[in-house]
Design an enzyme around this catalytic site. Sequence first.
Site, PDB file in Angstrom:
ATOM      1  N   VAL A 168       0.858  -1.194   0.000  1.00  0.00           N
ATOM      2  CA  VAL A 168       0.000   0.000   0.000  1.00  0.00           C
ATOM      3  C   VAL A 168       0.888   1.234   0.000  1.00  0.00           C
ATOM      4  O   VAL A 168       1.659   1.459   0.931  1.00  0.00           O
ATOM      5  CB  VAL A 168      -0.937   0.008   1.217  1.00  0.00           C
ATOM      6  CG1 VAL A 168      -1.803   1.263   1.214  1.00  0.00           C
ATOM      7  CG2 VAL A 168      -1.803  -1.240   1.229  1.00  0.00           C
ATOM      8  N   ASP A 169       0.790   2.034  -1.051  1.00  0.00           N
ATOM      9  CA  ASP A 169       1.667   3.193  -1.215  1.00  0.00           C
ATOM     10  C   ASP A 169       0.848   4.383  -1.668  1.00  0.00           C
ATOM     11  O   ASP A 169       0.527   4.532  -2.841  1.00  0.00           O
ATOM     12  CB  ASP A 169       2.765   2.874  -2.237  1.00  0.00           C
ATOM     13  CG  ASP A 169       3.806   3.990  -2.336  1.00  0.00           C
ATOM     14  OD1 ASP A 169       3.666   4.984  -1.612  1.00  0.00           O
ATOM     15  OD2 ASP A 169       4.748   3.849  -3.135  1.00  0.00           O
TER      16      ASP A 169
END
Length: 407
Positions: A206-207
């Site tokens: 998750v970025d």
Amino acid sequence: MRIAFTTETGEVHNLEIDSQMELENIKALIEAEIGTAPANQILFYHGQELTDPKKTLEQYGVVQDEILLLKIRPSNNQSSSSVGTPGEYEFMRQTLLSRPDMLQQLRQNQSELANAVNDPQRFTEIIQEMAQRRHEGELQRMQQINMLNEDPYDVEKQRSIEEAIRMQNVLANFSDALEHNPESFGRVTMLYIDVEVNGHPVKAFVDSGAQATIMSPQCAESCGIMRLVDNRFAGIAKGVGTAKIIGRVHSAQIRVGTDLFLICSFTIMEGRGTDLLFGLDMLKRHQACIDLQKNALIINGKEIRFLAEHELPESARMEMDESEEHIPHNLASSSASNTESPSISSSTIVNPPSSNSSPPVSQQQSQYPDEHIQNLISMGGITRDEAIKLLDAAGGNVEIAASLLFG
């Protein structure tokens, strides 16, 4: 309450104490902190000397976050006064044994000394070692001052003294951070969640700094969606370097967590970094919330927990271990390198370059494994220098460096 005392040389020390603590006990704590015997300490508060050893700080009017001035009483034998006597050490040890509050305070600042309070010989040895180290440091500072006095117009000497003072402040800042904010030196586990694409389990990174959701061609093959790639969206992603975009899968169903099904689009980009990077486009489309207090990604009221360190992909765990030794060296360079973080958007997709073009090769030496550097070069088409800069910014973690490349 918290107070501070400053010496005539400008050193500042913090203490956590009880407002009902008597002055003589405060001086005993100061002795443990800087190695100066209570008999040689002169404390001032708002210009008034504190003389009654039985008075408490509250009686003197000292409140939270106040600063006391400590002057060292002149002595004919500075070395012996800084080291102290066995009788003084035993008095201090007995005082600590009779005052659990003082012992607890000492345990926070000087745990080794506090743990030796039941061993008189070891207690004395530790205090002598501490006093000796401080005395040697004071001698070095005096030598620097003497060097300045010898020739105050020597530019090189001035620079050396300026650097010594700066490093003294850096070390004081480092010590203060270790004491009051030790968690800042721990390693941070990146945010991964369990995702299932076309029945194939994937650990997604998750970025929120990546504009698009990116999948590697290998992952797309494993998930059986390479047949859906729209090659009209092929091109080059340009940032610090370049990376080849194979195309785009416009719509595919993914399962997040246990029972949350979402429609997602993927940019298929070459590289051997993260299999699936869950980017800002998906986070915004589904109004996701990264809740670090709950340690979960929240979508539509459902909590998808972030994976623990032992659940991360093996490559991510290995890189975290390897990056630990690089972090102190790279702290200063990370802020400068972050200004060069690449981004991917519709404006960065251009026509593929001519096959005759190739990036320049740099011979710059690096402390990072050559395999990590080559991985970044191959996935982004960047130079060796640029790959090293990305690793500097990422503290040596190739996963983070890849996210900077495509984020």
